[in-house]
Design a protein around this motif. Structure first.
Motif, mmCIF file in Angstrom:
data_model
loop_
_atom_site.group_PDB
_atom_site.id
_atom_site.type_symbol
_atom_site.label_atom_id
_atom_site.label_comp_id
_atom_site.label_asym_id
_atom_site.label_seq_id
_atom_site.Cartn_x
_atom_site.Cartn_y
_atom_site.Cartn_z
ATOM 1 N N ARG A 33 0.816 -1.203 0.000
ATOM 2 C CA ARG A 33 0.000 0.000 0.000
ATOM 3 C C ARG A 33 0.860 1.268 0.000
ATOM 4 O O ARG A 33 0.513 2.273 -0.627
ATOM 5 C CB ARG A 33 -0.931 0.016 1.219
ATOM 6 N N TYR A 37 0.472 3.981 -2.873
ATOM 7 C CA TYR A 37 0.123 5.366 -2.561
ATOM 8 C C TYR A 37 1.214 6.332 -3.025
ATOM 9 O O TYR A 37 0.921 7.442 -3.466
ATOM 10 C CB TYR A 37 -0.106 5.534 -1.058
ATOM 11 N N PHE A 177 -2.592 4.943 6.687
ATOM 12 C CA PHE A 177 -3.149 4.835 5.341
ATOM 13 C C PHE A 177 -4.554 5.433 5.257
ATOM 14 O O PHE A 177 -4.923 5.999 4.215
ATOM 15 C CB PHE A 177 -3.172 3.372 4.895
#
Length: 205
Positions: A33, A37, A177
């Motif tokens: 992730r 991102y 996140f």
């Protein structure tokens, strides 16, 4: 140091293995992730600069901003502005579909971290309970019971401590996140709304 970790791992019992798998899953999701991102996100000032350009009808500056910035949002906006030239009346539906798809991709796998936050302490607690049951069965044995029970409980608590550590790390990753996701969605909605308003203003003129 490594041998001590291995020793504690074995003392924690069988539930240390699913906890180990949870920790591996957490690190894999967090790294995946973070890299996603990093590639998908744009600069912090892009959204404000882009919206300011459209508010003053500086379309060429807005296009240049999209081309000069990396990330998924500039590509989406650039595609929207190119579509505006061909299908001006269908812009809002196109942006909604693309925006929802982008948000869905951003949210992928974050639910795994939520599951680990809940599951890891429960696995650790279950391992501890089973370890304590095994320790208290020593009452059926002969001498040395108190010391053996205390040692057994200490070893059983390793599973709970491990589960809590994994849960805390997963919670930190999930919070990071989620905060980043909220900022990206805010920028996305701001830019898409401004583009739709600018397009409607241009059509009405």
């Amino acid at each position: 140091m490594f041998t001590e970790v291995i020793s504690y791992f074995h003392k924690g019992g069988l539930f240390m293995y699913p906890l180990f798998l949870c920790s591996c899953a957490m690190f894999i999701v967090a790294i995946e992730r973070f890299l996603y991102y990093k590639n998908a996100d744009c600069s912090k000032h892009f959204a404000n600069d882009y919206c300011n350009a459209l508010h003053t009808d500086r379309w060429q500056d807005a296009v240049k901003l999209c081309k000069d910035n990396k990330g998924r949002l500039p590509l989406l906006l650039l595609a929207g502005m190119e579509r505006l030239k061909k299908y001006p009346k269908n812009l809002e539906g196109f942006l909604d579909a693309e925006g929802n798809n982008y948000i869905a991709q951003l949210r992928q796998r974050l639910n795994y971290l939520s599951v680990i936050v809940t599951m890891a302490p429960l696995l650790g607690l279950l391992g501890t309970i089973l370890g304590m049951i095994s320790s208290f069965s020593i009452f059926n044995l002969r001498s040395g019971q108190p010391l053996a029970i205390t040692s057994g409980i200490g070893e059983a608590l390793i599973a709970t401590a491990t589960g809590l550590c994994i849960a805390v790390l997963s919670l930190i990753c999930h919070a990071y996140f989620t905060a980043r996701l909220d900022r990206i969605i805010t920028d996305l909605e701001h830019c898409l709304s401004t583009l739709c308003d600018a397009a409607a203003r241009g059509i009405n003129q």
